[in-house]
Design an enzyme around this catalytic site. Structure first.
Site, PDB file in Angstrom:
ATOM      1  N   GLY A   1       0.637  -1.385  -0.036  1.00 49.71           N
ATOM      2  CA  GLY A   1       0.011  -0.052   0.082  1.00 49.71           C
ATOM      3  C   GLY A   1       0.946   1.086   0.094  1.00 49.71           C
ATOM      4  O   GLY A   1       0.360   2.323   0.476  1.00 49.71           O
ATOM      5  N   SER A   2       1.855   1.195  -0.568  1.00 49.71           N
ATOM      6  CA  SER A   2       2.642   2.377  -0.453  1.00 49.71           C
ATOM      7  C   SER A   2       1.987   3.398  -1.539  1.00 49.71           C
ATOM      8  O   SER A   2       2.199   4.493  -1.303  1.00 49.71           O
ATOM      9  CB  SER A   2       4.249   2.142  -0.928  1.00 49.71           C
ATOM     10  OG  SER A   2       4.401   1.843  -2.400  1.00 49.71           O
TER      11      SER A   2
ATOM     12  N   GLN B   1       8.375   7.145  -8.706  1.00 47.29           N
ATOM     13  CA  GLN B   1       7.819   7.847  -9.578  1.00 47.29           C
ATOM     14  C   GLN B   1       6.123   7.357  -9.701  1.00 47.29           C
ATOM     15  O   GLN B   1       5.453   8.305  -9.940  1.00 47.29           O
ATOM     16  CB  GLN B   1       7.972   7.549 -10.998  1.00 47.29           C
ATOM     17  CG  GLN B   1       9.637   8.103 -11.477  1.00 47.29           C
ATOM     18  CD  GLN B   1       9.787   9.601 -10.890  1.00 47.29           C
ATOM     19  OE1 GLN B   1       8.928  10.201 -11.331  1.00 47.29           O
ATOM     20  NE2 GLN B   1      10.724   9.897 -10.280  1.00 47.29           N
TER      21      GLN B   1
ATOM     22  N   GLU C   1      -9.329  -5.919 -21.350  1.00 50.78           N
ATOM     23  CA  GLU C   1      -8.072  -6.541 -21.446  1.00 50.78           C
ATOM     24  C   GLU C   1      -6.940  -6.106 -20.521  1.00 50.78           C
ATOM     25  O   GLU C   1      -7.123  -4.903 -20.339  1.00 50.78           O
ATOM     26  CB  GLU C   1      -7.551  -6.038 -23.095  1.00 50.78           C
ATOM     27  CG  GLU C   1      -6.660  -6.950 -23.781  1.00 50.78           C
ATOM     28  CD  GLU C   1      -5.969  -6.620 -24.938  1.00 50.78           C
ATOM     29  OE1 GLU C   1      -4.953  -6.821 -25.348  1.00 50.78           O
ATOM     30  OE2 GLU C   1      -6.970  -5.829 -25.534  1.00 50.78           O
ATOM     31  N   LEU C   2      -6.268  -6.928 -20.056  1.00 49.16           N
ATOM     32  CA  LEU C   2      -5.382  -6.791 -18.940  1.00 49.16           C
ATOM     33  C   LEU C   2      -4.356  -5.770 -19.153  1.00 49.16           C
ATOM     34  O   LEU C   2      -3.755  -5.723 -20.204  1.00 49.16           O
ATOM     35  CB  LEU C   2      -4.510  -7.995 -18.569  1.00 49.16           C
ATOM     36  CG  LEU C   2      -3.530  -7.715 -17.368  1.00 49.16           C
ATOM     37  CD1 LEU C   2      -4.272  -7.671 -15.933  1.00 49.16           C
ATOM     38  CD2 LEU C   2      -2.777  -9.168 -17.171  1.00 49.16           C
TER      39      LEU C   2
ATOM     40  N   ARG D   1      -5.514  -9.046  -8.848  1.00 51.76           N
ATOM     41  CA  ARG D   1      -6.509  -9.988  -9.087  1.00 51.76           C
ATOM     42  C   ARG D   1      -6.855  -9.685 -10.558  1.00 51.76           C
ATOM     43  O   ARG D   1      -6.755  -8.603 -10.824  1.00 51.76           O
ATOM     44  CB  ARG D   1      -8.020  -9.497  -8.112  1.00 51.76           C
ATOM     45  CG  ARG D   1      -7.833  -9.893  -6.802  1.00 51.76           C
ATOM     46  CD  ARG D   1      -8.467 -11.244  -6.481  1.00 51.76           C
ATOM     47  NE  ARG D   1      -9.519 -11.772  -7.042  1.00 51.76           N
ATOM     48  CZ  ARG D   1     -10.020 -13.046  -7.106  1.00 51.76           C
ATOM     49  NH1 ARG D   1      -9.076 -13.945  -6.645  1.00 51.76           N
ATOM     50  NH2 ARG D   1     -11.205 -13.247  -7.632  1.00 51.76           N
TER      51      ARG D   1
ATOM     52  N   LEU E   1      -9.551  -9.293 -13.098  1.00 52.12           N
ATOM     53  CA  LEU E   1     -11.047  -8.924 -12.808  1.00 52.12           C
ATOM     54  C   LEU E   1     -11.907  -9.222 -14.041  1.00 52.12           C
ATOM     55  O   LEU E   1     -11.404  -9.491 -15.075  1.00 52.12           O
ATOM     56  CB  LEU E   1     -11.061  -7.624 -12.770  1.00 52.12           C
ATOM     57  CG  LEU E   1     -10.158  -6.984 -11.606  1.00 52.12           C
ATOM     58  CD1 LEU E   1      -9.984  -5.338 -11.936  1.00 52.12           C
ATOM     59  CD2 LEU E   1     -10.988  -7.074 -10.364  1.00 52.12           C
TER      60      LEU E   1
ATOM     61  N   HIS F   1       0.533   0.621 -13.205  1.00 55.78           N
ATOM     62  CA  HIS F   1       1.395  -0.391 -13.527  1.00 55.78           C
ATOM     63  C   HIS F   1       2.696  -0.134 -13.802  1.00 55.78           C
ATOM     64  O   HIS F   1       3.082   0.936 -14.355  1.00 55.78           O
ATOM     65  CB  HIS F   1       0.695  -0.978 -15.027  1.00 55.78           C
ATOM     66  CG  HIS F   1       1.376  -2.222 -15.439  1.00 55.78           C
ATOM     67  ND1 HIS F   1       1.083  -3.514 -14.889  1.00 55.78           N
ATOM     68  CD2 HIS F   1       2.312  -2.373 -16.487  1.00 55.78           C
ATOM     69  CE1 HIS F   1       1.840  -4.398 -15.624  1.00 55.78           C
ATOM     70  NE2 HIS F   1       2.674  -3.829 -16.713  1.00 55.78           N
TER      71      HIS F   1
HETATM   72  C1  GRF Z   1       3.190  -1.201  -7.538  1.00 56.65           C
HETATM   73  O1  GRF Z   1       4.475  -1.648  -8.080  1.00 56.65           O
HETATM   74  C2  GRF Z   1       2.247  -1.149  -8.598  1.00 56.65           C
HETATM   75  O2  GRF Z   1       2.685  -0.532  -9.727  1.00 56.65           O
HETATM   76  C3  GRF Z   1       1.684  -2.513  -8.982  1.00 56.65           C
HETATM   77  O3  GRF Z   1       1.778  -3.183  -7.309  1.00 56.65           O
HETATM   78  C4  GRF Z   1       2.659  -2.402  -6.763  1.00 56.65           C
HETATM   79  C5  GRF Z   1       2.001  -1.817  -5.397  1.00 56.65           C
HETATM   80  O4  GRF Z   1       2.833  -1.492  -4.582  1.00 56.65           O
HETATM   81  N1  GRF Z   1       0.383  -2.208  -9.594  1.00 56.65           N
HETATM   82  P1  GRF Z   1       2.289  -0.935  -3.143  1.00 56.65           P
HETATM   83  O5  GRF Z   1       1.307  -1.906  -2.469  1.00 56.65           O
HETATM   84  O6  GRF Z   1       1.391   0.413  -3.611  1.00 56.65           O
HETATM   85  O7  GRF Z   1       3.425  -0.480  -2.417  1.00 56.65           O
END
Ligand code: GRF
Length: 195
Positions: A16-17, A176, A146-147, A94, A96, A112
């Site tokens: 959850g950063s 970033q 589409e993923l 997950r 979806l 992503h």
């Molecule tokens: C991140 O690298 C994000 O791009 C990907 O999952 C990771 C989640 O990191 N979708 P965090 O849980 O927010 O630290």
């Protein structure tokens, strides 16, 4: 009285950063109301971050459901009980179902860790290193069936450095992510508030 903040729900599975970067941006005045944080994993550290920030949390474990469709239906009901105008995927691990994604079309975002359309799916940093890329990065996009293929909202680039491992590159990209995800959400919120 019309709303002065965009109501959102955040879905996550892990650290959850990215959620933290959104919480921090709201503390600095971003006009967003995080109504709830939902996890499919009870041990996700993101739930602790939400709790510490006084945000409602909910856990919906996929292991308790017979199939993807029934899980996604329950998840949709749970999300909609908070009436968000935007659903934010922040490390929600997950796949979806199409019906779920269509229900939130144009109002669900994901981040992503690659420069899409390169490297959809997992292990993006290892794949960028294997390919010998000199630049890596991250992408905020709308979610479509589409993923990792929905319309791109924002991207950030970082250099790939000599001696990088997937971990060192991931850390540089994550910095970033923490900038562009709140920024993309802020832009969505400002558009919505002007409606
Ligand atoms: C991140 O690298 C994000 O791009 C990907 O999952 C990771 C989640 O990191 N979708 P965090 O849980 O927010 O630290």
């Amino acid at each position: 009285m019309s709303a002065t903040k965009l109501p959102i729900v955040v879905l996550l599975s892990g650290s959850g950063s990215n959620l933290q970067s959104i919480i921090d941006a709201t503390a600095k005045g971003m006009p967003v109301d995080i109504r709830a944080v939902i996890s499919n994993r009870p041990d996700a550290y993101g739930l602790t971050r939400a709790h510490d920030a006084g945000i409602d949390t909910a856990v919906l474990e996929h292991g308790n459901f017979a199939d993807r469709e029934s899980y996604d239906q329950a998840l949709q009901q749970l999300i909609d009980s908070y009436a968000p105008k935007l659903v934010v995927l922040a490390g929600f691990m997950r796949i979806l179902s199409d019906d779920f994604v269509r229900h939130y079309e144009g109002r669900m975002m994901n981040i992503h860790p690659s420069l899409l359309p390169k490297y959809r799916g997992l292990h993006t940093h290892a794949r960028a290193l294997e390919a010998g890329d000199e630049v890596a990065g991250c992408t905020v996009h709308y979610v479509t069936p589409e993923l990792d293929a929905g319309p791109i909202l924002m991207q950030a680039r970082v250099p790939v450095l000599d001696g990088d491992t997937p971990e060192t590159l991931a850390a540089r990209v994550l910095e970033q992510e923490h900038k562009i995800y709140p920024e993309a959400i802020r832009q969505f919120a400002e558009q919505w508030l002007k409606r």
